[in-house]
Write an enzyme that holds these catalytic residues in place. Sequence first.
Site, PDB file in Angstrom:
ATOM      1  N   HIS A   1      -3.572  -5.710   2.316  1.00 42.69           N
ATOM      2  CA  HIS A   1      -3.229  -5.881   3.731  1.00 42.69           C
ATOM      3  C   HIS A   1      -3.826  -7.212   4.192  1.00 42.69           C
ATOM      4  O   HIS A   1      -4.322  -8.002   3.385  1.00 42.69           O
ATOM      5  CB  HIS A   1      -3.882  -4.755   4.559  1.00 42.69           C
ATOM      6  CG  HIS A   1      -3.394  -3.388   4.219  1.00 42.69           C
ATOM      7  ND1 HIS A   1      -2.168  -2.909   4.610  1.00 42.69           N
ATOM      8  CD2 HIS A   1      -3.990  -2.385   3.526  1.00 42.69           C
ATOM      9  CE1 HIS A   1      -2.034  -1.653   4.184  1.00 42.69           C
ATOM     10  NE2 HIS A   1      -3.115  -1.319   3.519  1.00 42.69           N
TER      11      HIS A   1
ATOM     12  N   CYS B   1       0.818  -1.216   0.000  1.00 45.47           N
ATOM     13  CA  CYS B   1       0.000   0.000   0.000  1.00 45.47           C
ATOM     14  C   CYS B   1       0.854   1.270   0.000  1.00 45.47           C
ATOM     15  O   CYS B   1       1.464   1.586  -1.009  1.00 45.47           O
ATOM     16  CB  CYS B   1      -0.964  -0.050   1.176  1.00 45.47           C
ATOM     17  SG  CYS B   1      -2.403   0.983   0.890  1.00 45.47           S
TER      18      CYS B   1
HETATM   19  N1  GLN Z   1      -2.022   6.947   2.059  1.00 49.71           N
HETATM   20  C1  GLN Z   1      -2.200   5.925   1.038  1.00 49.71           C
HETATM   21  C2  GLN Z   1      -3.634   5.878   0.490  1.00 49.71           C
HETATM   22  O1  GLN Z   1      -4.574   6.142   1.215  1.00 49.71           O
HETATM   23  C3  GLN Z   1      -1.803   4.553   1.543  1.00 49.71           C
HETATM   24  C4  GLN Z   1      -2.682   4.051   2.678  1.00 49.71           C
HETATM   25  C5  GLN Z   1      -2.232   2.702   3.198  1.00 49.71           C
HETATM   26  O2  GLN Z   1      -1.035   2.421   3.270  1.00 49.71           O
HETATM   27  N2  GLN Z   1      -3.226   1.885   3.577  1.00 49.71           N
HETATM   28  O3  GLN Z   1      -3.804   5.534  -0.671  1.00 49.71           O
END
Ligand code: GLN
Length: 245
Positions: A194, A94
């Site tokens: 995740h 992510c």
């Molecule tokens: N800030 C990034 C987004 O919202 C990554 C978020 C995350 O790592 N879950 O796309």
Amino acid sequence: MNVRIGYLYPDLMNIYGDHGNVLTLVRRCRWRGIAVDVDELKPGDPVLPGRHDIFFMGGGQDREQVMVARDLIEVKGEAINREIEDGAAALVICGGYQLFGRFYRPFDGEELPGIGVFDAYTVAGRKRCIGNVVAKSALGGKAGLVVGFENHSGKTYLGQGCTPLGMVTVGCGNNAEDRTEGAVHLGAVGTYLHGSLLPKNPGVADFLIERALSRRGHLLPLRQLDDTIELRARQAAIARAKKTH
Ligand code: GLN
């Protein structure tokens, strides 16, 4: 045989249980009698040539991404690229995945430069993608599927030189437009999944371990583990994903 994991920014880039990926890599090495060490690579720590076999970076909100972006570019980026070109593996999730592309342009604030492991870029999206994901993937073991949970507003677009980890059948994936999910370049895997990803996707875990070992000249196929529980967990996640979409 010995595997050394470089755990990038463990205090800052580690949300939604992403630390579980490191635990899985450690267990799946040790269950096979492969010695494994984990080095935490924090801001300011250099990446030493040839020291690490697998790099890991978890997800993080925009605030944490801003905190690590400069260090990733100025201190670690060039060396990480060199290591991956030389055969090291990586798993980045992510927010970490976004910073391994060419840039991440959040809604507010500066565009964050990425280290360009992946020929990909990310821009902020209006809709947040939250939910279970199922994707057809060559790294998805016998079932040919990977599963996980996504929570991101960023939309990632892959360049010509970049192979997706898979094609979503449930969920948004990279951008909720082209059905791609994640990216693969040599031994580096980037993904929005995740969960954490690896406990339910042993094929991806073993891909990373095999790449790490082959870089050290250990070309033998990995001993098969009894993945009954892992695959049962994956089936349950697939069933849940199908029900919720
Ligand atoms: N800030 C990034 C987004 O919202 C990554 C978020 C995350 O790592 N879950 O796309």
